[in-house]
Motif scaffolding. Structure first.
Motif, PDB file in Angstrom:
ATOM      1  N   HIS A  83      -1.458  15.338  -7.298  1.00 33.64           N
ATOM      2  CA  HIS A  83      -0.840  17.120  -7.939  1.00 33.64           C
ATOM      3  C   HIS A  83      -0.843  17.281  -9.462  1.00 33.64           C
ATOM      4  O   HIS A  83      -1.151  18.213  -9.289  1.00 33.64           O
ATOM      5  CB  HIS A  83       0.707  17.134  -7.359  1.00 33.64           C
ATOM      6  N   ARG A 101       1.204  -1.591   0.096  1.00 25.66           N
ATOM      7  CA  ARG A 101       0.282  -0.534   0.113  1.00 25.66           C
ATOM      8  C   ARG A 101       0.296   1.298  -0.160  1.00 25.66           C
ATOM      9  O   ARG A 101       0.548   2.689  -0.445  1.00 25.66           O
ATOM     10  CB  ARG A 101      -1.171  -0.058   1.575  1.00 25.66           C
ATOM     11  N   GLU A 102       2.271   0.979   0.759  1.00 27.04           N
ATOM     12  CA  GLU A 102       2.830   2.348   0.752  1.00 27.04           C
ATOM     13  C   GLU A 102       3.998   3.435  -0.171  1.00 27.04           C
ATOM     14  O   GLU A 102       2.630   4.122  -0.715  1.00 27.04           O
ATOM     15  CB  GLU A 102       4.051   2.354   1.583  1.00 27.04           C
ATOM     16  N   PRO A 103       4.061   2.279  -1.672  1.00 23.50           N
ATOM     17  CA  PRO A 103       3.963   2.844  -2.810  1.00 23.50           C
ATOM     18  C   PRO A 103       3.080   3.178  -3.366  1.00 23.50           C
ATOM     19  O   PRO A 103       3.358   4.541  -4.109  1.00 23.50           O
ATOM     20  CB  PRO A 103       4.908   1.845  -3.479  1.00 23.50           C
ATOM     21  N   TYR A 104       1.726   2.612  -3.431  1.00 25.02           N
ATOM     22  CA  TYR A 104       0.833   2.964  -3.959  1.00 25.02           C
ATOM     23  C   TYR A 104       0.107   4.325  -3.689  1.00 25.02           C
ATOM     24  O   TYR A 104      -0.172   5.192  -4.204  1.00 25.02           O
ATOM     25  CB  TYR A 104      -0.418   1.935  -3.558  1.00 25.02           C
ATOM     26  N   TYR A 105       0.317   4.659  -1.927  1.00 24.46           N
ATOM     27  CA  TYR A 105       0.246   6.057  -1.441  1.00 24.46           C
ATOM     28  C   TYR A 105       0.654   6.908  -2.211  1.00 24.46           C
ATOM     29  O   TYR A 105       0.932   9.158  -2.464  1.00 24.46           O
ATOM     30  CB  TYR A 105      -0.334   6.127  -0.289  1.00 24.46           C
ATOM     31  N   HIS A 106       2.058   6.509  -2.224  1.00 23.19           N
ATOM     32  CA  HIS A 106       2.479   8.205  -2.988  1.00 23.19           C
ATOM     33  C   HIS A 106       2.757   7.908  -4.259  1.00 23.19           C
ATOM     34  O   HIS A 106       2.888   8.686  -4.560  1.00 23.19           O
ATOM     35  CB  HIS A 106       4.460   7.033  -2.885  1.00 23.19           C
ATOM     36  N   GLN A 107       2.432   6.656  -4.808  1.00 26.66           N
ATOM     37  CA  GLN A 107       1.909   7.242  -6.695  1.00 26.66           C
ATOM     38  C   GLN A 107       1.269   7.887  -6.585  1.00 26.66           C
ATOM     39  O   GLN A 107       0.930   8.807  -7.029  1.00 26.66           O
ATOM     40  CB  GLN A 107       2.338   6.034  -7.466  1.00 26.66           C
ATOM     41  N   GLN A 164      -8.747   6.286   2.233  1.00 23.86           N
ATOM     42  CA  GLN A 164      -7.509   5.187   2.944  1.00 23.86           C
ATOM     43  C   GLN A 164      -8.631   4.113   3.973  1.00 23.86           C
ATOM     44  O   GLN A 164      -7.785   3.039   3.773  1.00 23.86           O
ATOM     45  CB  GLN A 164      -6.219   6.051   3.400  1.00 23.86           C
ATOM     46  N   ALA A 218      -0.132  10.284  -4.824  1.00 26.30           N
ATOM     47  CA  ALA A 218      -0.501  11.437  -3.990  1.00 26.30           C
ATOM     48  C   ALA A 218       0.344  12.163  -5.332  1.00 26.30           C
ATOM     49  O   ALA A 218       0.219  13.624  -5.734  1.00 26.30           O
ATOM     50  CB  ALA A 218      -0.061  11.395  -3.247  1.00 26.30           C
ATOM     51  N   TYR A 219       1.367  12.136  -6.269  1.00 24.75           N
ATOM     52  CA  TYR A 219       2.152  12.030  -6.925  1.00 24.75           C
ATOM     53  C   TYR A 219       1.341  12.357  -8.423  1.00 24.75           C
ATOM     54  O   TYR A 219       1.301  13.627  -9.128  1.00 24.75           O
ATOM     55  CB  TYR A 219       3.323  11.144  -7.685  1.00 24.75           C
TER      56      TYR A 219
END
Length: 431
Positions: free
Chosen positions: A221, A209-215, A274, A217-218
């Motif tokens: 934006h 989930r962590e990489p997914y949330y970072h992607q 989330q 968010a990017y």
């Protein structure tokens, strides 16, 4: 004054016509206009005794031609053959495109109302006329001076070099937001697939989930950057539009308005996505409007004539389409209900467990698919009553769909002929 009072006598088919030379000069470059030149007696059949020009042509059609010079409106007799009319007009060096719309419809046997003949010009000039009227009502303030210019820049890509540049920039932002939407959809699919795959393995699912949330968010934006441009563009167009009511009646403007919401909603409920992944799916579903924004590409190219005619034809038969849909809805309910109860009442106990439907709404789905002759085959009749019902539904479906097609084709053919004639007339006037 003496030249305007000079008269010319014409003998056409044994009938004498007398008119002023100034009348014949109404349309320079035509044969009748050349009769007013000094050397005309030596070129044409001229009788110096009676002082008249003789032409062995149709007197009936010539009376219409002469009236055209007097009134600048070309009409033809009721019982005129088209080939004869074309031949006579060619002799008098008059383009057939000058024929009045009422006579053109009559000559071509077009069952169209005369006022519909001018619909193409009316649609093209509607916005401009509205803007002109509004400008005349207002005082000469800065808004009055700049409103038409800004409106042309944002709504007419080919009006100026700045309008072309703005249209290209808007197109790039639209393509960009569509690419972002596709990437977000791909990431969401992988995220939910991983959640189902790693059920019961919370540590692995958390690491995914962590990489997914970072992607996410990017991408959010980047999407926000595009939507800020859409917000600016929509606000300016709305402020300078000549008619606010017509502005929102345009489907493309409604698409632009709806496309502003997904990002702002996601920013507002970012913390809840989330905890509620399904909310992200619904926001992704709303983002489908981004794809509809690609329809604005049609402003950068000239819409093909056949598509414009198709659009107007559909509008003209909207009443018939609604009636057809009502009939189709009635047939869906009728055959769906008949199929449901026929299968239940006439099936033997051994067939009951093999039925392909669970409720009457599934039978409505079957009826609609059968009536439209798609026939997926996911639901099939097992009883004699069900098979007879399916056969009747297929036959009625074909009749319901096939019978209105000739009506549509006839109207489309008429409107297409009118559109082609109007384009030909426009080219001749420009020439």
């Amino acid at each position: 004054m003496e030249d305007s009072k000079e008269k010319i006598i014409l003998n056409v088919g044994g009938i004498r016509y007398e008119t002023y030379s100034s009348t014949l000069r109404t349309f320079p470059g035509t044969k009748l206009c050349s009769l007013t030149e000094p050397h005309a007696p030596s070129i044409y059949d001229y009788n110096p005794t009676t002082k008249e020009f003789f032409f062995d042509r149709s007197a009936e059609i010539f009376s219409c031609v002469l009236n055209y010079y007097r009134t600048k409106h070309l009409h033809c007799p009721i019982d005129t053959c088209r080939s004869v009319l074309e031949e006579e007009l060619a002799f008098w060096e008059i383009n057939e495109t000058q024929l009045a719309s009422c006579c053109w419809l009559k000559l071509n046997n077009k069952e169209v109302q005369p006022e519909e003949f001018h619909i193409w010009d009316a649609n093209d000039q509607a916005d401009d006329q509205c803007l002109i009227v509004q400008t005349e009502r207002m005082d000469f303030s800065w808004r009055t001076r700049w409103q038409p210019k800004i409106w042309s820049i944002f709504e007419k890509p080919f009006s100026s070099f700045g309008a072309k540049c703005l249209a290209v920039v808007s197109l790039l932002f639209t393509i960009g937001v569509v690419v972002i939407f596709c990437e977000e959809t791909k990431a969401q699919f992988e995220f939910f697939t991983a959640n189902f795959t790693f059920v019961g393995r919370s540590e692995v699912a958390h690491n995914y989930r962590e990489p997914y949330y970072h992607q996410a968010a990017y991408l959010l934006h980047l999407e926000l950057f595009c939507v800020l441009w859409f917000t600016f563009e929509f606000s300016v167009r709305f402020c300078v539009c000549p008619d606010k009511k017509k502005f929102f009646q345009n489907p493309l403007n409604m698409v632009d308005f709806l496309s502003l919401f997904p990002v702002y909603i996601e920013l507002f409920v970012d913390g809840q996505i989330q905890r509620m992944p399904s909310l992200g799916l619904w926001l992704g579903f709303i983002r489908v409007v981004y794809l509809l924004k690609l329809l604005k590409i049609s402003k950068l190219i000239e819409t093909p004539l056949i598509l414009r005619v198709l659009s107007y034809t559909l509008k003209s038969i909207l009443r018939e389409i609604c009636i057809l849909l009502m009939i189709l809805a009635f047939e869906t309910l009728f055959f769906g209900s008949l199929f449901f109860y026929g299968e239940l009442l006439c099936s033997s106990p051994s067939y009951t467990g093999e039925l392909h439907f669970t409720d009457i709404f599934v039978c409505f789905w079957w009826a609609l698919i059968t009536l439209t002759t798609v026939g997926y085959g996911d639901i099939i009749p097992l009883t004699t009553v069900g098979q007879v019902t399916a056969a009747l539904a297929a036959v009625f479906g074909m009749l319901t769909i096939i019978i209105p097609i000739p009506i549509f084709l006839v109207k489309f053919k008429n409107y297409y002929a009118i559109a082609v004639f109007k384009q030909k007339l426009k080219r001749c006037k420009n020439y």
